[in-house]
Design a protein around this motif. Structure first.
Motif, short mmCIF file in Angstrom:
data_model
loop_
_atom_site.label_atom_id
_atom_site.label_comp_id
_atom_site.label_asym_id
_atom_site.label_seq_id
_atom_site.Cartn_x
_atom_site.Cartn_y
_atom_site.Cartn_z
N GLY A 22 0.81 -1.21 0.00
CA GLY A 22 0.00 0.00 0.00
C GLY A 22 0.84 1.26 0.00
O GLY A 22 0.52 2.24 -0.68
N SER A 25 2.09 1.72 -3.46
CA SER A 25 1.00 2.14 -4.32
C SER A 25 0.64 3.61 -4.10
O SER A 25 0.50 4.38 -5.06
CB SER A 25 -0.22 1.25 -4.05
OG SER A 25 -1.32 1.68 -4.80
N ARG A 26 0.49 4.01 -2.84
CA ARG A 26 0.12 5.40 -2.53
C ARG A 26 1.15 6.39 -3.04
O ARG A 26 0.81 7.49 -3.47
CB ARG A 26 -0.05 5.58 -1.02
CG ARG A 26 -1.33 5.03 -0.45
CD ARG A 26 -1.52 5.44 1.00
NE ARG A 26 -0.40 5.16 1.88
CZ ARG A 26 -0.13 3.98 2.46
NH1 ARG A 26 -0.92 2.94 2.23
NH2 ARG A 26 0.89 3.84 3.26
N ARG A 27 2.41 6.04 -2.95
CA ARG A 27 3.48 6.96 -3.34
C ARG A 27 3.83 6.86 -4.83
O ARG A 27 4.65 7.62 -5.33
CB ARG A 27 4.75 6.67 -2.53
CG ARG A 27 4.56 6.75 -1.02
CD ARG A 27 4.83 8.16 -0.54
NE ARG A 27 5.01 8.21 0.91
CZ ARG A 27 4.07 8.52 1.76
NH1 ARG A 27 2.85 8.77 1.33
NH2 ARG A 27 4.32 8.59 3.05
#
Length: 167
Positions: A22, A25-27
């Protein structure tokens, strides 16, 4: 763009892999491969992540991952100081006439034939990424029906970076 291999030692808890993925993915960070497995101590999991980016991105990845709650240790596995291996399973269409030549190629790469059917062979090969890539290149004249690669697993050479955790 360059690649780095990071080795993480994490608490063996539910959701730890999801939290790490995650963050990537977020970054917007790229994961080229990720492998995970419990260590000799069942309280911990060792995760090997291959990622790519420029120096700034790779430094940020290391800093951001190290801040996650379950992370006990993170360090780069530098190629000259580490051993990397990957496993590949390759299912190749093989007629009776082709079977021996495919087996010969597998033998050169120390591959093992782990399944034989009237129409195909499954070959298991272990080595570094370039060995597996070279093997697959030699199979280009044959029909590869399915391919499964594990991604890199790695350990640092010697005992200098071994981490002992007592709790």
């Amino acid at each position: 763009m360059q690649k780095k291999v990071f080795q993480l030692l994490v608490d063996n808890t539910a959701g730890v892999l999801s939290r790490i993925a995650g963050l990537f993915s977020r970054r917007g960070y790229n994961i080229e491969s990720i492998t995970a497995g419990v260590t000799a101590d069942p309280r911990f999991t060792r995760i090997t992540i291959v990622t790519s980016g420029d120096d700034e991105i790779l430094d940020q990845i290391e800093k951001q991952v190290s801040k996650l709650v379950d992370i006990r240790d993170i360090h780069e596995l530098e190629p000259e100081e580490s051993v990397y291996r990957e496993l590949a399973l390759v299912k190749v269409r093989a007629s009776a006439e082709q079977r021996q030549s495919i087996i010969s190629v597998a033998d050169i790469f120390r591959g093992s034939i782990i399944d034989v059917s009237p129409e195909s062979l499954i070959i298991e090969i272990t080595g570094n990424q370039s060995k597996i890539d070279a093997f697959l290149k030699l199979l280009e004249g044959y029909e590869i029906l399915e391919l499964a690669r594990t991604g890199i697993a790695g350990l640092g050479r010697g005992i200098d970076k071994v981490l002992y955790l007592d709790e």
